[in-house]
Scaffold this active site. Structure first.
Site, PDB file in Angstrom:
ATOM      1  N   GLU A  80       2.353  -0.336  -6.139  1.00 51.01           N
ATOM      2  CA  GLU A  80       2.969  -0.263  -4.808  1.00 51.01           C
ATOM      3  C   GLU A  80       3.388  -1.678  -4.464  1.00 51.01           C
ATOM      4  O   GLU A  80       2.552  -2.571  -4.404  1.00 51.01           O
ATOM      5  CB  GLU A  80       1.949   0.222  -3.768  1.00 51.01           C
ATOM      6  CG  GLU A  80       1.587   1.673  -3.872  1.00 51.01           C
ATOM      7  CD  GLU A  80       2.720   2.589  -3.452  1.00 51.01           C
ATOM      8  OE1 GLU A  80       3.666   2.122  -2.784  1.00 51.01           O
ATOM      9  OE2 GLU A  80       2.671   3.762  -3.833  1.00 51.01           O
TER      10      GLU A  80
ATOM     11  N   CYS B 175       3.287  -3.466   4.114  1.00 51.95           N
ATOM     12  CA  CYS B 175       4.464  -3.197   3.291  1.00 51.95           C
ATOM     13  C   CYS B 175       5.352  -2.181   4.004  1.00 51.95           C
ATOM     14  O   CYS B 175       6.547  -2.124   3.777  1.00 51.95           O
ATOM     15  CB  CYS B 175       4.076  -2.704   1.902  1.00 51.95           C
ATOM     16  SG  CYS B 175       2.836  -1.426   1.907  1.00 51.95           S
TER      17      CYS B 175
END
Lengths: 1004, 1004
Positions: B760, B794
């Protein structure tokens, strides 16, 4: 049926029943162990399964330990953990089980079961058999003798089977003179018409390589060994009946019967019979055809009509193969068929000597009354029953009809057990006449009912379920695999040579690239040749350079947005059309593989079938996955998970499943909305080009699929490293796969996605042969897994690991079996093996053959000369896990044989390579099978079958470790790899106002 | 209830109905457009949804084009593709729609809807309002005036709201003298008891930063602006009622009411009221507590009792947050509660002045008769109704009781529409008394029935569904997300400071490695500090070198076989235990994050909640996927697909969701049977260590989870390249992620698996503000998405793309909102933003702040001084897609504002970065939302809400392009990545004997 006849039949039946009142077949006699156990088996389906399986494995349990272990595994699974009381029944009385140790009990059980088997067998030796045949005749019964046999897996075994017949015939010949004919004997014939010596013979056992695909070879192969037997019988004045086995041998059997009957040597000798099975829907057709043939040829013959003994396996096999069910599916339908066929035969009694083989009193009564009605002379029909079964029926028959022949198997107990299982099944089936009559005491009226009436009653009580397939998503029917090649169909057998001839005719064509829908010829060309005759150039294939790769990628990128924005169903529809086209052209497409890569007919056909499966399966999967899934059920919030394509996918295909794998990878990529640059293997470019024509005709938009053959050394890395590529689907060697993986992991400027690599790589697959393996099946499975398509499958068996106790027996039979394979061009269906694909493959196999001589003991090496790329078939023993032949993929017909001390060691060895693709175990130990399930860690593990030919949707295919990265092809996770998941979350609350949906989780 | 009273109530109700016979609220009058449309909406739920949503968006549709487009999108979706006739009704008559163009029709619809809104509003301006209040009094009604307001998103807006009250009070003050008191007026009081001037005020609007977590700050923040208003009212001799809003403000409101009432300045002035909502289960408790408090303090007060206006959203929000439903769920339960509470109030009428606010005649009659029974003097209670609604009821009330006050909102139509939607909902709800009485003409007997009897009837007719959760696989209940932090719970508010204090106390501890269950101290240590005060060293963390990595990998490999061989359920049970432990320790675990990474209370709590979710979700997923799936249904063949672990997984965790993500990756790896070497971020090692203690207590075997902090520069590559590692789960920056991917792709000697990398990575996430976005929600969503946890997610919003027409309005409010945020240590719940995690992050943000000054126009830059790692909060406008600030991830509190010409351009810009993680759209255009769904290609797209805080199981999280590789965490495909699929195929045919199973596809 006219009511008078029906009434007569029922009266006749009632009289029959009356004549045997109070009698019962010995197998149902509850005063004995057998009857008790049968009774329990009929009440308890799970026990029945275990019992019959145990009977099957019993002859292999040669040590006491092994026997106890299996009894424990088969029967002590329940909560009590104890052996069912019924198996121990009578122990106290007999003293066998008194204060009994496991081994003693095992012996007792074995002895009881062997006793059961002996009941159905006329003798274990020729001597015993002949003696008992004499006794049978003393009791007034005629006989037909049958030699029990294991499946023959080699020509040596087929020879032995033939010799066994010759031996028993010789022994009978010596006795024959002492046997007085029955009835008004003239010419030494029983009942004035039937030779005293009668043998039945299974044709398939006479030729180990018999199979429908090689029709002519099979017929002649069998006849070659049947002729001496028949010659001997003729010399003895006897009769021969050619048994009918499974459906797959039916056409072969009928043909060889005709040839033998019409053979100038035998044509004047009338005592040859054939068997037909009433349970087959086709039988009426076959019978009429045989009668016509007999009349046309002027050749009378005998015909035994049975109901048929393979109903379970015929129906199961048909389901597995995707074929229509060949049999009637309800018992009364078979009974009706028998009555109809019996009348037809009796109407032709001048030509056909009728042998009615049934234990069903209604069936028997029908024959008697129909014969009476038609005025058929007594000496034109007889009755048959199985030795050891249905004693009351045969006794009644003898009283009423006089002319009764017993079918008398003889031979060793090992094959006898297989025969026993069939007989037990027959006795205990729910619909068995014997079970209903003698074990359940059903009403005579029902037992004697006209089967048409029975059927009507059954249909009324249990109407057939509606045939309509349940619709799945979006109106598509559920996925089904394409039917596997069925070479019992004559049209298919003749289509292949025609298609192959057409291809020879076209040889030499030029194959262009196809980019953005446009054919594009380049100067650089590479020939693709026939590996059985490399001088035959099938096509000159234009090769892409970097410029053309750029063009292809640009075309794929240009086509992407429109294709992506189609609905999943629209894309699926293109696949479904492509499937229909491939289905229509299946033989032509298969023939291309036969010539270009040397694949055998059936396997080439099934490769195209698999391509169709991928199209059909992925079409449905795309619709399934294309339907957004709601996540969570909270009100006021809609979360939907769905998937979308990434862009351009490079598909790099192998030559060994040249259509199936290429089509599978491509179909997956395009149905999910990606566009494809397809690089076929240079060795299979002609097959690969088939995809171009299929997709074009199916209406795939230009640029979605770009055909881009090229030299790996020139364009391989360039394509893989190109930033326009988002996904790489590869199938091939480990070396190339790992290189692709490494190259693709580096992100280049302009690249949008981290590349996904889906790589199916090699295998070093093992089949384990346990000490209780069914060798008949194991040998066939190993040979096919190891040498089918010359071992050039990533799934191929290249190691066989044999547990010590089974080693000698297995290896001897295996070596013989391998020696029996015909090797030659795949064009000729006689050949089980052909050339490898090219000179490089040939050289590699030869190197490993040399290594085999160093590392192990070569049991068999078959060198084939010829213009083709023939590589030696090698069976090498003495291989240990540390040997290169136990670790490295050969991709050719070399089989390493390893001898393991135990099953545990076999599993450990099986797992000891860098690969983990396929594997298999032949074992009848439930515990060992469970252990394998858990610990034999390969992608596709097969229990008690071969380890190749995974079916789409049923056996999703692919391995781990160095055998591959990615999810299994033909499985439910495969398409995910070509897509990116997305979730869209909508807050549906506006100003506190929230529409509540039916699938929301709401208050209360 | 005693039967006499009940009978009296029903008689009273009947008399009431009789007195208004034939009258109907104007909104149901079918002679007018409104009545017609309401009637249609009540018959047609889908139309109602669209209508109310359209009313909501209407004030934003400032151009004719926009208006026509929305009418089309909202109403022309049906098959006819035409606007429903009802909306056009009356057009011919009025001439408005004659031969009408779309724009004209739009104008007419707008005009009709604005007319509806005006019906409920006493005026759009102060002048109009005051004039109408006078008229109302002339009709004999008292009033309470309420200023409509948008949600206040900044302190400036809260100031304006306060000033609005001061303005209208001033205007009323001028008129007041002309208004004669009602009844026997003494002291200028209506009815001898009630001030003529009465205002109602929504507390939350008075402080833009009010929220339960900051209880004290919220109470004082609101009071700071309420005091001047109340002071003014006191000066005028008026009365103030503090409205009750959503449940989340209830405790704050009660507290500030008490403080204001008891304030020395106001303590002697009795005209302060509060509102309680009968639909809340807690209200009886609140009421008793308030009465005790009033008695204890000797402070009489007013109390308005309503049923409650937020039922829909309270129930929906509770479901979404995982909280118990706070309201009664059946309408009669709320009615019962009102009656019970009313009696309690009336019993305390010496202390509490009762304001009964209901349009329900049964409810009203109950108050009248109960008051009579208790002998409550008339001047101790009054009735209230909403202006513009239920005209017959207010008229009847005036006749019967005399003392009726109308609740009179005034203000602009824009906020008025929101009010209109609430009123329309109230009128059209299935269970609305008004709808039943006046639109559906229900029987009076039913309408006047004792609600207890109504409830009994309803329960009998529709018994509640059994509460038992449907069991899922293996007896596990269905997955549910852990409830989100609920700071309305006082115990939670006090637990945080205590837990934080305890941590300060423990600062300076040494954290060892934990390998194979053993703590291991190394010489190399790295401190982990409090970013708000870097001198505070929370722990000294032992650092692993290569030797320790080898040890950890060896421990993980040693533990593998046993762990792999546990059942999925056994592994799942360890996770479920771990979840229970984390749940028990949630505040302590959250407090660690507050101190170590500077995460705000609520977000730290929810991070632990998410860790629990991962444990609970993956436990169930592992059991689901651990159950072999049968593939195909062919008889005689059993194919099972299942998954198994690979070996050792390296988990490399980030510091920003230090428990949740670390726990998620780890839980996924271990529950699937892998073992883990866990490298926490050096910045969050203390949080990471929490996993050690949780898993130890949960009984995870030693060696399955190895805690191995270390410097990336020392052990990073070594760990990744190690052949013992089969899977790498990483969350962090793109740079590191791509490096891992590249390094891991190379196969090293001894390596068993091609490494799977689950990465990720970053995002550059955009929220799009459409020209019809609900700004109240959009501003709050953008601010939270961009600056929550300092933008260090994020998923954080780092670009806001505003469609031109909305630009000025949005940006002005946004900038003010950002200026209103409190910044400081996360320890203090007042602060919405804190320091970034370390000096490097601080420096990076400062660099981008400087870049912002070059590339764009900085609208706001807030520099915070202090010892902590404070980084500037920046809002920069004028950013274009080509700017670095539009392309590069900052991972800090910098928000780029982009002005797009159109929605299409906004989507194109949103997609224009290398990332594709999250994104969002605020729009009320169904077409635009659909377009975003299709074309805004990010992993997680959010419509009309913020773009952070994805919930496990509901919003599986993760992106594509350079944002990540791998399937979404917290989703159904995630665990597959940690496993290898296997298929075991068993041929179950033995000797043709095939047990048929229930799920086989069988003949017929």
């Amino acid at each position: 049926m006219n009511p008078q006849l029906d009434e007569a039949i029922r009266q006749r039946g009632k009289a029959f029943f009356a004549s045997i009142r109070g009698e019962s077949p010995s197998i149902f006699n509850k005063g004995f162990w057998t009857g008790k156990v049968m009774d329990w088996a009929m009440q308890n389906e799970a026990f029945k399964v275990q019992l019959f399986r145990f009977v099957d494995v019993l002859p292999y349990l040669t040590t006491g330990d092994n026997l106890s272990r299996h009894i424990e595994e088969y029967f002590a699974g329940g909560e009590a953990g104890d052996i069912p009381a019924v198996l121990k029944w009578g122990a106290e009385k007999s003293g066998l089980f008194g204060g009994v140790a496991a081994k003693l009990m095992g012996k007792a059980i074995r002895s009881n079961i062997e006793g059961m088997a002996r009941q159905f067998i006329v003798g274990e030796t020729t001597r015993e058999a002949v003696k008992n045949l004499g006794k049978i005749r003393k009791d007034g019964f005629a006989f037909t003798v049958d030699l029990l046999g294991e499946a023959t897996v080699s020509e040596g075994e087929s020879d032995a089977y033939r010799d066994g017949y010759l031996e028993v015939l010789a022994a009978i010949e010596a006795e024959q003179a002492h046997w007085k004919p029955f009835g008004a004997g003239t010419d030494d014939l029983d009942w004035g018409s039937a030779p005293r010596v009668n043998a039945s013979i299974k044709p398939s056992a006479l030729y180990s390589q018999a199979r429908p695909m090689d029709f002519e070879g099979s017929v002649e192969g069998i006849l070659a060994r049947m002729r001496p037997v028949y010659r001997k019988i003729m010399a003895m004045g006897g009769a021969l009946c050619i048994d009918m086995e499974q459906l797959k041998y039916k056409a072969i059997t009928i043909e060889l019967f005709k040839r033998l009957r019409a053979d100038p040597e035998f044509r004047d000798y009338p005592h040859l019979s054939i068997v037909l099975q009433a349970y087959l829907r086709e039988t009426e057709h076959d019978l009429r055809e045989l009668i016509s043939w007999g009349r046309a040829e002027g050749l009378p013959f005998g015909l035994r009509l049975v109901k048929g003994a393979y109903w379970d396996s015929e129906t199961v096999v048909a389901k597995q193969m995707g074929w229509p069910t060949p049999t009637w599916t309800r018992k009364p339908e078979s009974d009706m068929a028998h009555e109809k066929l019996a009348r037809l035969i009796l109407e032709n009694s001048d030509l056909v000597y009728f042998q009615c083989a049934s234990h069903n009193i209604r069936t028997i009564a029908n024959v008697m009354e129909t014969a009476a009605e038609l005025g058929v002379p007594d000496n034109r029909f007889e009755f048959q029953a199985l030795y050891g079964m249905a004693e009351p029926v045969r006794k009644g028959l003898l009283k009423v009809a006089g002319r009764v022949r017993l079918y008398c198997p003889y031979g060793e107990l090992l094959p006898g057990m297989a025969y026993l299982v069939r007989r037990l099944l027959e006795n205990t089936a729910n619909e068995s006449f014997l079970r209903q009559s003698f074990a359940e005491g059903a009403a005579e009226d029902l037992l004697l009912e006209n089967p048409a009436a029975t059927l009507a009653r059954e249909l009324a009580a249990h109407p057939p379920r509606p045939k309509a397939e349940p619709a799945t998503l979006d109106g598509l029917t559920a996925f089904r695999d394409e039917p596997l090649a069925d070479f019992t169909i004559a049209e298919l057998r003749t289509a292949f040579p025609a298609a192959i001839a057409a291809l020879h005719h076209k040889a030499g064509q030029t194959l262009p690239l196809v980019i953005g829908g446009q054919a594009l010829e380049t100067a650089d060309r590479l020939p693709t040749v026939n590996p059985a005759d490399p001088t035959e150039i099938l096509a000159q294939v234009c090769q892409a350079g970097m410029a053309e790769v750029n063009q292809a990628l640009a075309a794929a990128e240009a086509a992407f947005a429109d294709w992506r924005d189609k609905t999943p169903r629209q894309r699926a529809d293109v696949l479904l059309k492509a499937a229909a086209i491939a289905r229509r052209d299946i033989v032509a497409l298969a023939a291309t593989q036969v010539l270009e890569v040397g694949k055998q007919w059936d396997q080439a056909y099934n490769d195209v079938g698999e391509a169709i499966d991928f199209l059909e399966y992925y079409a449905r999967e795309a619709v399934r996955l294309g339907t957004p899934r709601r996540m969570g059920r909270e009100p006021g919030e809609k979360n939907h998970l769905f998937y979308e394509p990434k862009g351009v996918c490079a598909v790099i295909a192998p030559w060994n499943f040249p259509l199936a794998i290429a089509c599978g990878m491509t179909a997956a990529a395009i149905v999910t909305g990606n566009t494809v640059v397809f690089k076929p293997s240079g060795l299979a470019a002609l097959v690969g080009y088939g995809l171009v024509t299929i997709f074009q005709e199916a209406g795939l938009p230009a640029g979605v699929f770009n055909f881009c053959p090229g030299r790996g050394s020139v364009i391989g890395d360039y394509l893989i490293e190109h930033p326009a590529v988002s996904t790489i689907a590869f199938t091939g060697s480990m070396e190339v796969g790992l290189r692709i993986q490494e190259k693709a992991a580096k992100v280049h400027p302009g690249q949008r996605y981290c590349k996904r690599v889906i790589a199916e790589m090699g295998g070093k697959n093992a089949l384990i042969i346990d000490d209780d393996a069914d060798l008949d099946e194991a040998i066939i499975g190993v040979v096919y897994s190891a040498f089918g398509f010359q071992g050039q499958k990533c799934s191929a068996c290249s190691r066989v690991i044999v547990v010590d106790a089974m080693y000698e027996r297995f290896v001897a039979r295996l070596t013989e079996a391998c020696a029996s394979l015909a090797i030659g061009p795949a064009e000729d269906p006689t050949n089980a093996m052909g050339p490898v694909v090219d000179a490089a493959g040939q050289a590699k196999v030869r190197e490993y053959a040399a290594l085999a001589r160093q590392e192990g003991d070569v049991l068999l090496e078959r060198q084939i000369e010829g213009p083709g790329f023939y590589a030696p078939l090698v069976v090498v023993a003495g291989i240990r896990p540390e040997h290169r032949l136990a670790q490295e993929e050969v991709f050719g017909p070399i089989l390493s044989v390893m001898r393991a001390a135990s099953f545990d060691e076999a599993i450990a060895w099986a797992n000891s390579t860098p690969f983990a693709l396929t594997g298999g175990v032949y074992s009848r130990s439930p515990k060992h099978l469970d252990k394998a399930r858990r610990e034999f860690r390969v992608g596709n593990l097969y229990l008690n079958r071969n380890c190749v030919g995974a079916m789409v949707g049923r056996q999703p295919f692919g391995g781990s470790k160095m055998s591959g990265v990615g999810s299994k092809s033909g499985g439910p996770d495969y398409l995910l790899q070509f897509m990116e998941p997305r979730v869209v979350t909508e807050n549906t609350i506006r100003r506190g106002f929230t529409p509540i949906d039916a699938d929301d989780e709401w208050v209360e």
